[in-house]
Design a protein around this motif. Structure first.
Motif, PDB file in Angstrom:
ATOM      1  N   ALA A 163      69.712  78.257  -5.581  1.00  0.00           N
ATOM      2  CA  ALA A 163      69.523  79.649  -6.000  1.00  0.00           C
ATOM      3  C   ALA A 163      68.948  79.682  -7.403  1.00  0.00           C
ATOM      4  CB  ALA A 163      70.847  80.399  -5.949  1.00  0.00           C
ATOM      5  N   GLU A 164      67.956  80.529  -7.574  1.00  0.00           N
ATOM      6  CA  GLU A 164      67.346  80.705  -8.890  1.00  0.00           C
ATOM      7  C   GLU A 164      67.879  81.970  -9.539  1.00  0.00           C
ATOM      8  OE1 GLU A 164      63.099  80.567  -8.793  1.00  0.00           O
ATOM      9  OE2 GLU A 164      63.068  78.820  -7.478  1.00  0.00           O
ATOM     10  N   THR A 165      67.783  82.022 -10.865  1.00  0.00           N
ATOM     11  CA  THR A 165      68.172  83.217 -11.598  1.00  0.00           C
ATOM     12  C   THR A 165      67.071  84.251 -11.443  1.00  0.00           C
ATOM     13  OG1 THR A 165      69.319  81.822 -13.197  1.00  0.00           O
ATOM     14  CG2 THR A 165      68.848  84.080 -13.876  1.00  0.00           C
ATOM     15  N   ALA A 166      67.468  85.515 -11.304  1.00  0.00           N
ATOM     16  CA  ALA A 166      66.484  86.597 -11.186  1.00  0.00           C
ATOM     17  C   ALA A 166      65.683  86.687 -12.483  1.00  0.00           C
ATOM     18  CB  ALA A 166      67.179  87.915 -10.898  1.00  0.00           C
ATOM     19  N   ARG A 167      64.404  86.869 -12.354  1.00  0.00           N
ATOM     20  CA  ARG A 167      63.534  86.995 -13.529  1.00  0.00           C
ATOM     21  C   ARG A 167      63.464  88.454 -13.949  1.00  0.00           C
ATOM     22  NH1 ARG A 167      59.252  83.921 -10.409  1.00  0.00           N
ATOM     23  NH2 ARG A 167      60.144  81.849 -10.350  1.00  0.00           N
ATOM     24  N   GLY A 168      63.732  88.717 -15.215  1.00  0.00           N
ATOM     25  CA  GLY A 168      63.649  90.084 -15.741  1.00  0.00           C
ATOM     26  C   GLY A 168      62.234  90.385 -16.219  1.00  0.00           C
ATOM     27  N   GLU A 169      62.018  91.600 -16.579  1.00  0.00           N
ATOM     28  CA  GLU A 169      60.757  92.051 -17.152  1.00  0.00           C
ATOM     29  C   GLU A 169      59.573  91.801 -16.235  1.00  0.00           C
ATOM     30  OE1 GLU A 169      60.193  90.598 -21.107  1.00  0.00           O
ATOM     31  OE2 GLU A 169      62.309  90.794 -21.576  1.00  0.00           O
ATOM     32  N   VAL A 170      59.708  92.151 -14.969  1.00  0.00           N
ATOM     33  CA  VAL A 170      58.586  92.053 -14.043  1.00  0.00           C
ATOM     34  C   VAL A 170      57.698  93.254 -14.286  1.00  0.00           C
ATOM     35  CG1 VAL A 170      57.905  92.060 -11.626  1.00  0.00           C
ATOM     36  CG2 VAL A 170      59.942  90.809 -12.359  1.00  0.00           C
ATOM     37  N   VAL A 171      56.400  93.039 -14.441  1.00  0.00           N
ATOM     38  CA  VAL A 171      55.442  94.109 -14.705  1.00  0.00           C
ATOM     39  C   VAL A 171      54.537  94.259 -13.500  1.00  0.00           C
ATOM     40  CG1 VAL A 171      53.566  94.858 -16.198  1.00  0.00           C
ATOM     41  CG2 VAL A 171      55.512  93.622 -17.166  1.00  0.00           C
ATOM     42  N   LEU A 172      54.340  95.502 -13.084  1.00  0.00           N
ATOM     43  CA  LEU A 172      53.452  95.790 -11.972  1.00  0.00           C
ATOM     44  C   LEU A 172      52.330  96.664 -12.498  1.00  0.00           C
ATOM     45  CD1 LEU A 172      52.805  95.746  -8.951  1.00  0.00           C
ATOM     46  CD2 LEU A 172      54.265  97.762  -8.695  1.00  0.00           C
ATOM     47  N   GLU A 173      51.120  96.181 -12.427  1.00  0.00           N
ATOM     48  CA  GLU A 173      49.966  96.949 -12.883  1.00  0.00           C
ATOM     49  C   GLU A 173      49.230  97.493 -11.671  1.00  0.00           C
ATOM     50  OE1 GLU A 173      47.461  94.884 -15.602  1.00  0.00           O
ATOM     51  OE2 GLU A 173      49.148  94.071 -16.726  1.00  0.00           O
TER      52      GLU A 173
END
Length: 185
Positions: A163-173
């Motif tokens: 299991a990986e840690t969730a990545r924060g600060e995902v940007v959708l352009e």
């Protein structure tokens, strides 16, 4: 104890061989050290002949094959998996129960049941899981089933999940293209 006895199997010529079917079913797996006793008479002299041979037998339980597959997982997010059961036994099995557990994830939909699984057939039990911490953890799938004789058996397959840690600060352009009612993002 005497496990099997065969009498009056016929006459054996010098240098010849004779297959003699001896069958017995052991309830538990393991190695058995047995002794084969052969009692005969010499056809020419009527002399009694007694032979004893040590025989070692390894008893194993055959089980249906199990394959566990899981999708990629992220801590706190629900992922999916499945357990495939392939009945390679030479008989139908019944009351098939699949349970899935983990030491590092909450398992959802962790139990599936099948009334029976024919010889040579496969079944798939789906489950979902949610990892509680990053890193590796164990996932266990246990299949319990009943043979036509009424004997209940169990087999377990272990799988390691990462299991990986969730990545924060995902940007959708996004950008618009097209015009009027035919616009897309």
């Amino acid at each position: 104890p005497v496990y099997n006895r065969v009498r009056n199997v016929g006459t054996l010529q010098p240098g010849a061989e004779m297959p003699v079917p001896l069958t017995h079913t052991f309830g538990e797996p393991g190695t058995r050290d047995l002794r084969l006793h052969v009692n005969a008479r010499n056809a020419n002299t009527n002399e009694k002949i007694e032979l004893r041979y040590p025989v070692s037998v390894s008893v194993r339980q055959r089980h249906p094959q199990i394959n566990v597959q899981t999708s990629d997982s992220v801590v706190g997010a629900t992922s999916s998996g499945n357990v495939t059961i392939a009945n390679g036994l030479d008989t139908r099995i019944s009351n098939v129960e699949v349970t899935v557990s983990s030491n590092g994830a909450t398992v959802l939909d962790n139990r599936s049941v099948f009334a029976s699984l024919e010889q040579g057939a496969t079944a798939v039990a789906d489950f979902r899981f949610r990892p509680v911490e990053a890193g590796t953890s164990d996932l266990s799938a246990t299949v319990t089933y009943t043979l036509p004789s009424g004997t209940q058996r169990r087999v377990t397959q272990n799988q390691t999940i990462e299991a990986e840690t969730a990545r924060g600060e995902v940007v959708l352009e996004t950008s618009r293209s097209g015009s009027g009612t035919e616009q897309t993002l």
